[in-house]
Design an enzyme around this catalytic site. Structure first.
Site, PDB file in Angstrom:
ATOM      1  N   GLY A   1     -41.896   4.925 -53.877  1.00 38.90           N
ATOM      2  CA  GLY A   1     -41.829   6.042 -54.811  1.00 38.90           C
ATOM      3  C   GLY A   1     -40.588   6.019 -55.672  1.00 38.90           C
TER       4      GLY A   1
ATOM      5  N   HIS B   1     -47.941   2.594 -64.924  1.00 33.50           N
ATOM      6  CA  HIS B   1     -48.224   1.170 -64.770  1.00 33.50           C
ATOM      7  C   HIS B   1     -47.019   0.391 -65.283  1.00 33.50           C
ATOM      8  CE1 HIS B   1     -50.087  -2.790 -65.370  1.00 33.50           C
ATOM      9  NE2 HIS B   1     -50.886  -2.402 -64.393  1.00 33.50           N
TER      10      HIS B   1
ATOM     11  N   GLU C   1     -62.165   6.345 -64.663  1.00 34.61           N
ATOM     12  CA  GLU C   1     -62.825   5.447 -63.712  1.00 34.61           C
ATOM     13  C   GLU C   1     -62.493   3.985 -63.974  1.00 34.61           C
ATOM     14  OE1 GLU C   1     -66.847   6.096 -62.317  1.00 34.61           O
ATOM     15  OE2 GLU C   1     -66.806   8.085 -63.245  1.00 34.61           O
TER      16      GLU C   1
END
Length: 194
Positions: free
Chosen positions: A13, A109, A145
């Site tokens: 994290g 990302h 998705e």
């Protein structure tokens, strides 16, 4: 009213550290309600406890992806979360979870998407170095998705330096991820208070 945020994470994290520091310093006015992990010993849980943020391990053993995600959603709803951040979350989310949190589910990302989409962690930085690109960075995007395919919310950039290694590049990009999350949370907090 402060933005209520939940975090899902499977790793250290690192990108959350800047957010926690900014909240503690009073420079980021959001309500970090809960940190949830699928790993019982994930360092992100320890990081949350250090900052007195409620943390929860939800065991995925024996559960389908949808069953697991339903338990996670239930915990997020109980915490009255408005926005969910994925910080080193190493699970692919079920379509039902993505639909429930649509527009309120953000991932970071470690590349300038769409470049190097679908890769994770060190593989991204290895690919960046192999490709010889002059610039990299991080992308915060909405989760859909399609893995790493959601609308881009924010990107932060840094040069790829001569002599960079996977580790040196990863460190620089993770520092950008911390700043990017703070910037995005300030934007969302501003929108939610209007």
């Amino acid at each position: 009213m402060r933005l209520r945020v939940g975090v899902l994470g499977s790793t250290r994290g690192t990108a959350l550290k800047g957010v926690l520091d900014a909240i503690a310093a009073g420079t980021l006015d959001v309500d970090l309600r809960i940190v949830i992990s699928d790993k019982p010993t994930a360092p992100i849980l320890d990081r949350a406890k250090l900052y007195k943020v409620p943390s929860l391990f939800i065991d995925p053993t024996g559960l389908t992806r949808e069953q697991y995600d339903n338990r996670v959603s239930e915990a997020l709803r109980e915490a009255r979360v408005q926005l969910v951040l994925l910080v080193g979350y190493m699970r692919i989310l079920s379509p039902h979870f993505v639909a429930e949190w649509s527009g309120r589910l953000l991932n970071v990302h470690p590349s300038l998407l769409p470049a190097f989409a679908g890769l994770m962690n060190r593989k991204v930085h290895e690919a960046v170095l192999s490709a010889g690109v002059p610039e990299t960075g991080c992308t915060i995007h909405q989760v859909t998705e399609e893995v790493d395919g959601g609308p881009i919310v924010l990107q932060k950039r840094c040069p790829v330096l001569p002599g960079d290694t996977v580790d040196s590049l990863k460190d620089r990009v993770q520092a950008l991820e911390q700043i990017a999350f703070i910037d995005v949370l300030r934007q969302w907090n501003h929108r939610s208070s209007q």
